[in-house]
Design a protein around this motif. Structure first.
Motif, PDB file in Angstrom:
ATOM      1  N   ALA A  83      -6.551  10.312 -10.419  1.00  0.00           N
ATOM      2  CA  ALA A  83      -7.466   9.250 -10.065  1.00  0.00           C
ATOM      3  C   ALA A  83      -7.339   8.964  -8.633  1.00  0.00           C
ATOM      4  CB  ALA A  83      -7.193   7.762 -10.937  1.00  0.00           C
ATOM      5  N   LEU A  84      -6.145   8.860  -8.193  1.00  0.00           N
ATOM      6  CA  LEU A  84      -5.860   8.541  -6.606  1.00  0.00           C
ATOM      7  C   LEU A  84      -6.412   9.643  -5.718  1.00  0.00           C
ATOM      8  CD1 LEU A  84      -4.503   6.334  -4.875  1.00  0.00           C
ATOM      9  CD2 LEU A  84      -2.420   7.882  -4.782  1.00  0.00           C
ATOM     10  N   TRP A  85      -6.082  10.818  -6.100  1.00  0.00           N
ATOM     11  CA  TRP A  85      -6.807  11.920  -5.228  1.00  0.00           C
ATOM     12  C   TRP A  85      -8.260  11.875  -5.446  1.00  0.00           C
ATOM     13  CZ3 TRP A  85      -4.647  17.581  -5.668  1.00  0.00           C
ATOM     14  CH2 TRP A  85      -5.179  18.445  -4.669  1.00  0.00           C
ATOM     15  N   GLY A  86      -8.829  11.752  -6.334  1.00  0.00           N
ATOM     16  CA  GLY A  86     -10.270  11.484  -6.493  1.00  0.00           C
ATOM     17  C   GLY A  86     -10.928  10.151  -5.761  1.00  0.00           C
ATOM     18  N   LEU A  87      -9.827   9.243  -5.889  1.00  0.00           N
ATOM     19  CA  LEU A  87     -10.572   8.109  -4.946  1.00  0.00           C
ATOM     20  C   LEU A  87     -10.402   8.382  -3.398  1.00  0.00           C
ATOM     21  CD1 LEU A  87     -11.037   4.995  -4.641  1.00  0.00           C
ATOM     22  CD2 LEU A  87      -8.649   4.625  -4.544  1.00  0.00           C
TER      23      LEU A  87
ATOM     24  N   LEU B 175       1.739   5.367   0.588  1.00  0.00           N
ATOM     25  CA  LEU B 175       0.621   5.626  -0.133  1.00  0.00           C
ATOM     26  C   LEU B 175      -0.689   5.345   0.793  1.00  0.00           C
ATOM     27  CD1 LEU B 175      -0.587   6.686  -2.706  1.00  0.00           C
ATOM     28  CD2 LEU B 175      -0.359   4.489  -3.948  1.00  0.00           C
ATOM     29  N   THR B 176      -0.547   4.075   1.306  1.00  0.00           N
ATOM     30  CA  THR B 176      -1.782   3.677   2.082  1.00  0.00           C
ATOM     31  C   THR B 176      -2.125   4.480   3.276  1.00  0.00           C
ATOM     32  OG1 THR B 176      -1.320   1.437   1.232  1.00  0.00           O
ATOM     33  CG2 THR B 176      -2.766   1.518   3.305  1.00  0.00           C
ATOM     34  N   GLU B 177      -0.968   4.772   4.023  1.00  0.00           N
ATOM     35  CA  GLU B 177      -1.229   5.544   5.350  1.00  0.00           C
ATOM     36  C   GLU B 177      -1.570   7.054   4.912  1.00  0.00           C
ATOM     37  OE1 GLU B 177      -1.331   4.228   8.205  1.00  0.00           O
ATOM     38  OE2 GLU B 177      -1.096   2.398   6.989  1.00  0.00           O
ATOM     39  N   GLY B 178      -0.851   7.609   3.738  1.00  0.00           N
ATOM     40  CA  GLY B 178      -1.091   8.934   3.398  1.00  0.00           C
ATOM     41  C   GLY B 178      -2.651   9.246   3.056  1.00  0.00           C
ATOM     42  N   GLY B 179      -2.937   8.309   2.305  1.00  0.00           N
ATOM     43  CA  GLY B 179      -4.392   8.507   1.663  1.00  0.00           C
ATOM     44  C   GLY B 179      -5.423   8.221   2.925  1.00  0.00           C
TER      45      GLY B 179
ATOM     46  N   GLU C 116      -0.420  17.714  -3.206  1.00  0.00           N
ATOM     47  CA  GLU C 116      -0.464  17.057  -4.714  1.00  0.00           C
ATOM     48  C   GLU C 116       1.031  16.522  -4.440  1.00  0.00           C
ATOM     49  OE1 GLU C 116      -0.950  20.074  -7.740  1.00  0.00           O
ATOM     50  OE2 GLU C 116      -3.287  19.854  -7.224  1.00  0.00           O
ATOM     51  N   ALA C 117       1.961  16.947  -3.901  1.00  0.00           N
ATOM     52  CA  ALA C 117       3.460  16.376  -4.015  1.00  0.00           C
ATOM     53  C   ALA C 117       3.564  15.223  -3.130  1.00  0.00           C
ATOM     54  CB  ALA C 117       4.388  17.506  -3.871  1.00  0.00           C
ATOM     55  N   VAL C 118       2.952  15.268  -2.174  1.00  0.00           N
ATOM     56  CA  VAL C 118       3.036  14.308  -1.294  1.00  0.00           C
ATOM     57  C   VAL C 118       2.249  12.895  -2.011  1.00  0.00           C
ATOM     58  CG1 VAL C 118       2.227  13.102   1.030  1.00  0.00           C
ATOM     59  CG2 VAL C 118       3.225  15.457   0.919  1.00  0.00           C
ATOM     60  N   LEU C 119       1.224  13.251  -2.419  1.00  0.00           N
ATOM     61  CA  LEU C 119       0.364  12.147  -3.322  1.00  0.00           C
ATOM     62  C   LEU C 119       1.272  11.751  -4.189  1.00  0.00           C
ATOM     63  CD1 LEU C 119      -3.135  13.397  -2.982  1.00  0.00           C
ATOM     64  CD2 LEU C 119      -2.271  11.713  -1.451  1.00  0.00           C
ATOM     65  N   ALA C 120       1.904  12.409  -5.081  1.00  0.00           N
ATOM     66  CA  ALA C 120       2.339  12.130  -6.247  1.00  0.00           C
ATOM     67  C   ALA C 120       3.637  11.421  -6.124  1.00  0.00           C
ATOM     68  CB  ALA C 120       2.708  13.524  -7.182  1.00  0.00           C
ATOM     69  N   GLU C 121       4.414  11.865  -5.101  1.00  0.00           N
ATOM     70  CA  GLU C 121       5.780  10.966  -4.811  1.00  0.00           C
ATOM     71  C   GLU C 121       5.422   9.707  -4.287  1.00  0.00           C
ATOM     72  OE1 GLU C 121       7.733  13.888  -1.807  1.00  0.00           O
ATOM     73  OE2 GLU C 121       7.561  15.548  -3.691  1.00  0.00           O
ATOM     74  N   SER C 122       4.344   9.551  -3.207  1.00  0.00           N
ATOM     75  CA  SER C 122       3.894   8.356  -2.879  1.00  0.00           C
ATOM     76  C   SER C 122       3.272   7.300  -3.930  1.00  0.00           C
ATOM     77  CB  SER C 122       2.806   8.473  -1.779  1.00  0.00           C
ATOM     78  OG  SER C 122       3.328   9.338  -0.601  1.00  0.00           O
ATOM     79  N   ALA C 123       2.829   8.033  -4.809  1.00  0.00           N
ATOM     80  CA  ALA C 123       2.162   6.945  -6.036  1.00  0.00           C
ATOM     81  C   ALA C 123       3.233   6.677  -6.746  1.00  0.00           C
ATOM     82  CB  ALA C 123       1.159   7.872  -6.633  1.00  0.00           C
ATOM     83  N   ALA C 124       4.032   7.723  -7.176  1.00  0.00           N
ATOM     84  CA  ALA C 124       5.175   7.216  -7.940  1.00  0.00           C
ATOM     85  C   ALA C 124       6.139   6.176  -7.420  1.00  0.00           C
ATOM     86  CB  ALA C 124       6.077   8.397  -8.584  1.00  0.00           C
ATOM     87  N   ALA C 125       6.474   6.372  -6.125  1.00  0.00           N
ATOM     88  CA  ALA C 125       7.445   5.330  -5.512  1.00  0.00           C
ATOM     89  C   ALA C 125       6.652   3.977  -5.384  1.00  0.00           C
ATOM     90  CB  ALA C 125       7.771   5.814  -3.952  1.00  0.00           C
ATOM     91  N   ALA C 126       5.369   4.132  -5.352  1.00  0.00           N
ATOM     92  CA  ALA C 126       4.274   2.672  -5.235  1.00  0.00           C
ATOM     93  C   ALA C 126       4.262   2.123  -6.338  1.00  0.00           C
ATOM     94  CB  ALA C 126       3.317   2.762  -4.533  1.00  0.00           C
TER      95      ALA C 126
END
Length: 190
Positions: free
Chosen positions: A153-157, A89-93, A133-143
């Protein structure tokens, strides 16, 4: 047509035109790129782009799609190469924010609502958006951020930090630090 040895001579004209447009995009906003300028950069006649793009908007859509593909590739690679879900999540963002700063005109082309109309992306752009969206969602869910509103919210940030850093409101390092600090507050302690 110019006789420059560096220009287009044969092969895939559409690709050559897109390549020329992408090179121009590194130096100038998409709004300033004309079909004539792309033809000049590709070393073809000024009418050649019209064989592949019905108008300037068609060209802008093609470079927005290529820019989104580049953004997705960088975010996906960063997330996939991370060792933990939190790091993904950190590295993807961070890759997203870095892309916005390092390729501001490409980033702007992706999110130009006159080029990529919200809710009505092109058939090429739609799966790219879904992929991001899938990369962000999968990373967020796993974290540990698994609600749909968490991903929004994460994508907006991430997008906001990238946009502000690209505009010079703060440095890339400050944007990356702010993102990491926000994740530390949002994610459960490990």
């Amino acid at each position: 047509m110019s006789s420059s040895k560096d220009g287009y001579h044969h092969g895939d004209l559409a690709r050559a035109l897109e390549d020329a447009a992408m090179q121009l995009l590194e130096r100038m906003p998409a709004a300033e790129i004309s079909l004539r300028e792309v033809a000049r950069a590709a070393n073809v006649s000024h009418n050649a782009p019209y064989h592949h793009f019905s108008d300037r908007l068609g060209l802008l859509k093609a470079i927005a799609e290529r820019s989104m593909a580049d953004l997705l590739d960088q975010v996906r690679a960063a997330a996939e190469n991370a060792r933990t879900p939190r790091a993904a999540l950190t590295e993807g963002g961070s890759a997203y924010i870095r892309f916005a700063v390092e390729h501001p005109h490409a980033f702007d082309a992706v999110y130009d609502p006159t080029v990529c109309v919200p809710g009505a992306p092109t058939p090429t752009m739609a799966p790219l958006i879904d992929g991001l969206e899938a990369v962000l969602a999968e990373s967020a869910a796993a974290a540990g951020l698994d609600r749909p509103t968490d991903v929004v919210a994460l994508w907006g940030l991430i997008h906001g930090l990238g946009t502000l850093a690209a505009a010079g409101h703060f440095t890339l390092d400050d944007g990356l630090s702010a993102y990491a600090a926000a994740l530390d507050r949002l994610l459960p302690a490990t």
